[in-house]
Structure formats: C-alpha cells, structure tokens
Design a protein around this motif. Structure first.
Motif, short mmCIF file in Angstrom:
data_model
loop_
_atom_site.label_atom_id
_atom_site.label_comp_id
_atom_site.label_asym_id
_atom_site.label_seq_id
_atom_site.Cartn_x
_atom_site.Cartn_y
_atom_site.Cartn_z
N LEU A 2 0.83 -1.20 0.00
CA LEU A 2 0.00 0.00 0.00
C LEU A 2 0.87 1.25 0.00
N THR A 3 0.47 2.22 -0.81
CA THR A 3 1.19 3.48 -0.83
C THR A 3 0.85 4.29 0.42
N GLU A 4 1.66 5.30 0.67
CA GLU A 4 1.45 6.14 1.86
C GLU A 4 0.07 6.80 1.90
N ALA A 38 -10.29 7.37 -4.97
CA ALA A 38 -11.19 6.23 -5.14
C ALA A 38 -10.58 5.17 -6.06
N ALA A 39 -9.98 5.60 -7.15
CA ALA A 39 -9.37 4.66 -8.09
C ALA A 39 -8.15 3.97 -7.47
N LEU A 40 -7.32 4.73 -6.79
CA LEU A 40 -6.11 4.18 -6.18
C LEU A 40 -6.47 3.22 -5.04
N PHE A 41 -7.46 3.59 -4.23
CA PHE A 41 -7.87 2.72 -3.12
C PHE A 41 -8.36 1.38 -3.66
N ARG A 42 -9.24 1.42 -4.64
CA ARG A 42 -9.79 0.18 -5.21
C ARG A 42 -8.67 -0.66 -5.83
#
Length: 105
Positions: A2-4, A38-42
């Motif tokens: 996971l990114t920061e 939203a896109a990055l989380f998914r």
C-alpha cells in the motif's frame, strides 16, 4: 504494498469508523483528489472505500457482540444507522446475522 496515501486513509478509517466517513474526508486524509483516491484505493485494496469502512465496522461489531452488548447498541457504537443496517452489512460480510453469529460461537 500500500502506498502512503492509502495507508493514511486506512489509518483514518480505523480511528474514525464510528463516525460518518465520506469519500471526500478519506481523499483529504490521503491528500489526493476524490477521483484519484477512489481509483487508487480500489486498485490497491481490492474493494471500494465504502465497502472497506463497512468491513471495519463489522469487525468491530463482532468484538462488541462477543463482549455481550446487544446488537441494537452495537449498531450505533460502530457507526451503523440502526440494528437492521448492521444486520445487512454483517450478513453480507460474514454470511450470517449477528444473532446467528452469537449462537454459533
């Protein structure tokens, strides 16, 4: 991995799950635009931010139910609107209702 920004959003969810948590609030915690967040989380977590919040609430509901609190109290303690709201998300996440969960323990 996971990114920061996503780690920041997850930390925010873990501390604020019992309160209303909006996509805008999560994006702000991650310091990203709403659409980018939203896109990055998914992409990184595999589910939507809203679904993740619900799963965190269900996990905490399990703990409170095991501690002996009634489902009606647990629902509001973890951020669901009422007991039926808890029941719907609990069943979706675990395949059983809160009362069946307690009976099967």
């Amino acid at each position: 991995m996971l990114t920061e920004p996503i780690q920041k959003a997850i930390a925010f969810i873990e501390t604020s799950f019992a309160q209303p948590v909006s996509l805008a609030m999560l994006a702000a915690a991650a310091e990203l635009s709403v659409s980018r967040f939203a896109a990055l989380f998914r992409a990184q977590v595999g589910i939507s931010p809203h679904r993740y919040v619900c799963l965190v609430r269900v996990r905490h509901a399990q703990r409170l139910l095991r501690g002996g609190l009634p489902p009606s109290v647990v629902a509001t303690e973890v951020g669901f609107f009422d007991q039926s709201h808890l029941g719907r998300h609990f069943k979706r996440a675990l395949g059983v209702t809160p009362s069946a969960y307690l009976a099967g323990r």
